[in-house]
Design a protein around this motif. Structure first.
Motif, PDB file in Angstrom:
ATOM      1  N   TYR A 189       0.840  -1.206   0.000  1.00 51.42           N
ATOM      2  CA  TYR A 189       0.000   0.000   0.000  1.00 51.42           C
ATOM      3  C   TYR A 189       0.873   1.253   0.000  1.00 51.42           C
ATOM      4  CZ  TYR A 189      -3.617   3.357   1.286  1.00 51.42           C
ATOM      5  OH  TYR A 189      -4.468   4.438   1.303  1.00 51.42           O
ATOM      6  N   ARG A 190       1.917   1.270   0.818  1.00 52.53           N
ATOM      7  CA  ARG A 190       2.823   2.425   0.842  1.00 52.53           C
ATOM      8  C   ARG A 190       3.469   2.637  -0.514  1.00 52.53           C
ATOM      9  NH1 ARG A 190       5.213   0.108   6.122  1.00 52.53           N
ATOM     10  NH2 ARG A 190       3.893   0.979   7.741  1.00 52.53           N
ATOM     11  N   ARG A 191       3.866   1.537  -1.162  1.00 56.11           N
ATOM     12  CA  ARG A 191       4.469   1.655  -2.494  1.00 56.11           C
ATOM     13  C   ARG A 191       3.454   2.204  -3.500  1.00 56.11           C
ATOM     14  NH1 ARG A 191       7.468  -4.270  -2.755  1.00 56.11           N
ATOM     15  NH2 ARG A 191       9.158  -3.812  -1.284  1.00 56.11           N
ATOM     16  N   PHE A 192       2.214   1.753  -3.387  1.00 56.40           N
ATOM     17  CA  PHE A 192       1.148   2.237  -4.284  1.00 56.40           C
ATOM     18  C   PHE A 192       0.951   3.740  -4.125  1.00 56.40           C
ATOM     19  CE2 PHE A 192      -3.683   2.639  -4.664  1.00 56.40           C
ATOM     20  CZ  PHE A 192      -3.645   2.879  -6.032  1.00 56.40           C
ATOM     21  N   VAL A 193       0.830   4.200  -2.881  1.00 50.33           N
ATOM     22  CA  VAL A 193       0.639   5.638  -2.621  1.00 50.33           C
ATOM     23  C   VAL A 193       1.843   6.429  -3.117  1.00 50.33           C
ATOM     24  CG1 VAL A 193       0.382   7.377  -0.823  1.00 50.33           C
ATOM     25  CG2 VAL A 193      -0.934   5.253  -0.689  1.00 50.33           C
ATOM     26  N   GLN A 194       3.043   5.874  -2.922  1.00 54.37           N
ATOM     27  CA  GLN A 194       4.238   6.566  -3.393  1.00 54.37           C
ATOM     28  C   GLN A 194       4.247   6.671  -4.917  1.00 54.37           C
ATOM     29  OE1 GLN A 194       6.373   8.135  -1.437  1.00 54.37           O
ATOM     30  NE2 GLN A 194       7.392   8.917  -3.266  1.00 54.37           N
ATOM     31  N   LYS A 200       1.839  11.220 -10.578  1.00 55.90           N
ATOM     32  CA  LYS A 200       1.032  12.445 -10.528  1.00 55.90           C
ATOM     33  C   LYS A 200       0.279  12.691 -11.831  1.00 55.90           C
ATOM     34  CE  LYS A 200       1.326  16.802  -8.047  1.00 55.90           C
ATOM     35  NZ  LYS A 200       2.207  17.815  -7.431  1.00 55.90           N
ATOM     36  N   SER A 201      -0.392  11.648 -12.293  1.00 58.06           N
ATOM     37  CA  SER A 201      -1.213  11.770 -13.497  1.00 58.06           C
ATOM     38  C   SER A 201      -2.523  11.024 -13.281  1.00 58.06           C
ATOM     39  CB  SER A 201      -0.498  11.191 -14.717  1.00 58.06           C
ATOM     40  OG  SER A 201      -1.387  11.139 -15.821  1.00 58.06           O
ATOM     41  N   PHE A 202      -3.631  11.729 -13.443  1.00 57.14           N
ATOM     42  CA  PHE A 202      -4.941  11.130 -13.238  1.00 57.14           C
ATOM     43  C   PHE A 202      -5.258  10.083 -14.307  1.00 57.14           C
ATOM     44  CE2 PHE A 202      -9.637  11.121 -13.162  1.00 57.14           C
ATOM     45  CZ  PHE A 202      -9.844  10.920 -11.804  1.00 57.14           C
ATOM     46  N   LYS A 203      -4.524  10.112 -15.404  1.00 54.19           N
ATOM     47  CA  LYS A 203      -4.812   9.213 -16.518  1.00 54.19           C
ATOM     48  C   LYS A 203      -4.335   7.785 -16.275  1.00 54.19           C
ATOM     49  CE  LYS A 203      -4.403  12.893 -19.985  1.00 54.19           C
ATOM     50  NZ  LYS A 203      -3.605  13.369 -21.141  1.00 54.19           N
ATOM     51  N   ILE A 204      -3.438   7.597 -15.326  1.00 54.02           N
ATOM     52  CA  ILE A 204      -2.881   6.263 -15.102  1.00 54.02           C
ATOM     53  C   ILE A 204      -3.934   5.346 -14.490  1.00 54.02           C
ATOM     54  CG2 ILE A 204      -1.095   4.966 -13.877  1.00 54.02           C
ATOM     55  CD1 ILE A 204       0.667   7.417 -14.085  1.00 54.02           C
ATOM     56  N   SER A 205      -4.077   4.181 -15.048  1.00 55.25           N
ATOM     57  CA  SER A 205      -5.129   3.254 -14.610  1.00 55.25           C
ATOM     58  C   SER A 205      -4.670   2.433 -13.408  1.00 55.25           C
ATOM     59  CB  SER A 205      -5.496   2.308 -15.750  1.00 55.25           C
ATOM     60  OG  SER A 205      -4.411   1.441 -16.042  1.00 55.25           O
ATOM     61  N   VAL A 206      -5.655   1.861 -12.727  1.00 56.47           N
ATOM     62  CA  VAL A 206      -5.359   0.963 -11.610  1.00 56.47           C
ATOM     63  C   VAL A 206      -4.557  -0.237 -12.105  1.00 56.47           C
ATOM     64  CG1 VAL A 206      -6.400  -0.629  -9.943  1.00 56.47           C
ATOM     65  CG2 VAL A 206      -7.344   1.677 -10.231  1.00 56.47           C
ATOM     66  N   GLU A 207      -4.894  -0.720 -13.286  1.00 56.52           N
ATOM     67  CA  GLU A 207      -4.171  -1.862 -13.862  1.00 56.52           C
ATOM     68  C   GLU A 207      -2.698  -1.535 -14.074  1.00 56.52           C
ATOM     69  OE1 GLU A 207      -8.370  -2.341 -14.311  1.00 56.52           O
ATOM     70  OE2 GLU A 207      -7.063  -0.682 -14.940  1.00 56.52           O
ATOM     71  N   ASN A 221      -6.616  -4.352  -5.245  1.00 54.04           N
ATOM     72  CA  ASN A 221      -7.911  -3.989  -4.666  1.00 54.04           C
ATOM     73  C   ASN A 221      -8.052  -4.569  -3.256  1.00 54.04           C
ATOM     74  OD1 ASN A 221     -10.754  -2.909  -5.016  1.00 54.04           O
ATOM     75  ND2 ASN A 221     -11.191  -5.057  -4.597  1.00 54.04           N
ATOM     76  N   ARG A 222      -7.663  -5.832  -3.066  1.00 58.95           N
ATOM     77  CA  ARG A 222      -7.747  -6.460  -1.740  1.00 58.95           C
ATOM     78  C   ARG A 222      -6.831  -5.759  -0.748  1.00 58.95           C
ATOM     79  NH1 ARG A 222      -8.032 -10.980  -5.141  1.00 58.95           N
ATOM     80  NH2 ARG A 222      -5.804 -11.402  -4.928  1.00 58.95           N
ATOM     81  N   ILE A 223      -5.637  -5.362  -1.211  1.00 61.96           N
ATOM     82  CA  ILE A 223      -4.681  -4.670  -0.347  1.00 61.96           C
ATOM     83  C   ILE A 223      -5.252  -3.331   0.123  1.00 61.96           C
ATOM     84  CG2 ILE A 223      -2.480  -3.410  -0.387  1.00 61.96           C
ATOM     85  CD1 ILE A 223      -1.424  -5.691  -2.213  1.00 61.96           C
ATOM     86  N   SER A 231     -11.219   1.464  -2.333  1.00 65.02           N
ATOM     87  CA  SER A 231     -10.760   0.817  -3.556  1.00 65.02           C
ATOM     88  C   SER A 231      -9.523   1.557  -4.066  1.00 65.02           C
ATOM     89  CB  SER A 231     -11.857   0.861  -4.612  1.00 65.02           C
ATOM     90  OG  SER A 231     -12.048   2.201  -5.063  1.00 65.02           O
ATOM     91  N   PRO A 232      -8.699   0.930  -4.911  1.00 64.38           N
ATOM     92  CA  PRO A 232      -7.540   1.641  -5.481  1.00 64.38           C
ATOM     93  C   PRO A 232      -7.951   2.922  -6.210  1.00 64.38           C
ATOM     94  CG  PRO A 232      -7.372  -0.704  -5.919  1.00 64.38           C
ATOM     95  CD  PRO A 232      -8.737  -0.480  -5.331  1.00 64.38           C
ATOM     96  N   LYS A 233      -9.078   2.873  -6.926  1.00 61.40           N
ATOM     97  CA  LYS A 233      -9.536   4.061  -7.658  1.00 61.40           C
ATOM     98  C   LYS A 233      -9.856   5.195  -6.701  1.00 61.40           C
ATOM     99  CE  LYS A 233     -10.679   6.274 -11.387  1.00 61.40           C
ATOM    100  NZ  LYS A 233      -9.617   6.697 -12.334  1.00 61.40           N
ATOM    101  N   ASP A 234     -10.495   4.873  -5.571  1.00 62.17           N
ATOM    102  CA  ASP A 234     -10.814   5.916  -4.589  1.00 62.17           C
ATOM    103  C   ASP A 234      -9.555   6.471  -3.937  1.00 62.17           C
ATOM    104  OD1 ASP A 234     -13.547   6.131  -4.885  1.00 62.17           O
ATOM    105  OD2 ASP A 234     -13.968   4.474  -3.515  1.00 62.17           O
ATOM    106  N   VAL A 235      -8.552   5.637  -3.733  1.00 60.23           N
ATOM    107  CA  VAL A 235      -7.276   6.124  -3.190  1.00 60.23           C
ATOM    108  C   VAL A 235      -6.669   7.150  -4.152  1.00 60.23           C
ATOM    109  CG1 VAL A 235      -4.907   5.495  -2.549  1.00 60.23           C
ATOM    110  CG2 VAL A 235      -6.816   4.028  -1.865  1.00 60.23           C
ATOM    111  N   VAL A 236      -6.706   6.820  -5.446  1.00 58.32           N
ATOM    112  CA  VAL A 236      -6.179   7.730  -6.477  1.00 58.32           C
ATOM    113  C   VAL A 236      -6.993   9.025  -6.502  1.00 58.32           C
ATOM    114  CG1 VAL A 236      -5.839   8.066  -8.954  1.00 58.32           C
ATOM    115  CG2 VAL A 236      -5.245   5.874  -7.902  1.00 58.32           C
TER     116      VAL A 236
END
Length: 292
Positions: A189-194, A200-207, A221-223, A231-236
């Motif tokens: 999760y920390r790596r994802f947030v980093q 810093k681009s809204f265009k990057i997908s969760v995939e 998503n489970r993480i 969800s990952p999308k909501d984190v973004v």
């Protein structure tokens, strides 16, 4: 496995009123009495908290592990850490909640401080320890200012919060953190947030984020659900909404320019998304800051 309890506000409330989007302080005994002296284990995904125990004692429950804390002392709980409190009628003190995103912006050039406060620490008053006494003095000044109605209160609090974090950091680097069981989910999760901060681009997908982490999107998503309740999308989305709030304080930038800066090509979509998440349009949010 029992699901984690995530609070958007303080102890079951849906929201929290912050001074200057930075700080909220509440008496520990008021909260304790309201909840019959037991705060069930829960998680905040965006708050760094400092608990000041002025008198009495309490049982601190962190990630299912229990520890007795005696007064006079203070302890810190970073975001995404499950914690609960068993108090009693002689427990008195303060709960200081700091908005994590604001802290990152205040300390963006001081990554060592950010990394160090992302740990659990417990410090007991020691008359011979100048660092601990200095930190408690600054914490109490912060509490006094918070409950005052003096001119320049917001600016004073911003200064005092910065000083408080610096004094805590000095303690943390000279003492041991309370290391409790971490897990791979928190690391991912920390790596994802980093990654979100770096790309810093809204265009990057969760995939795409999942691919960069070498895991599947379902695993990501489970993480995120386990660590933050989102969800990952909501984190973004939450990251970019927080970024938007910062940009909106720059009155020289138009709302369209802010949208493009966030890599959102449709300003109308940006406005709808901002309103959905904050209940205000960007223009209404900016009006609250004193500019129409």
């Amino acid at each position: 496995m029992r699901s984690k309890l995530f609070f958007k506000g303080i102890y079951g409330d849906n929201s929290i009123d912050m001074v200057r989007d930075i700080i909220h302080i509440t008496p520990m005994e008021v909260t304790g009495k309201r909840h019959e002296w037991f705060i069930k284990p829960h998680v905040h995904s965006d708050l760094f908290q400092i608990f000041v125990l002025e008198s009495g004692s309490l049982e601190l429950i962190i990630n299912g592990e229990s520890q007795i804390v005696e007064s006079v002392s203070f302890f810190s709980i970073p975001k995404n850490i499950s914690h609960g409190l068993q108090m009693n009628e002689d427990t008195k003190g303060w709960v200081i909640s700091l908005y994590d995103k604001s802290l990152e912006n205040m300390l963006k050039l001081d990554t060592d401080i950010i990394n160090k406060i992302d740990e659990i620490h417990i410090s007991k008053l020691d008359e011979k320890d100048k660092l601990i006494n200095d930190a408690l003095t600054t914490i109490r000044k912060c509490i006094d200012e918070y409950y005052s109605e003096l001119p320049g209160k917001q600016h004073a609090l911003q200064y005092l919060v910065g000083m408080m974090l610096l004094r805590l950091y000095r303690i943390f680097v000279t003492s041991s953190a309370v290391h409790l069981s971490d897990n791979k989910n928190k690391i991912y999760y920390r790596r994802f947030v980093q990654l979100i901060k770096e790309m810093k681009s809204f265009k990057i997908s969760v995939e795409d984020y999942a691919s960069r982490l070498n895991i599947s999107s379902g695993h990501l998503n489970r993480i995120c659900k386990d660590v933050s309740g989102l969800s990952p999308k909501d984190v973004v989305i939450n990251f970019f909404i927080d970024e938007a709030k910062i940009y909106l304080r720059n009155f020289d930038m138009s709302i369209a320019e802010i949208s493009y800066e966030l890599d959102i090509e449709d300003p109308a979509y940006f406005t709808r998304l901002f309103k959905k998440k904050t209940e205000f349009t960007p223009k209404e949010f900016r009006s609250q800051l004193g500019r129409k």
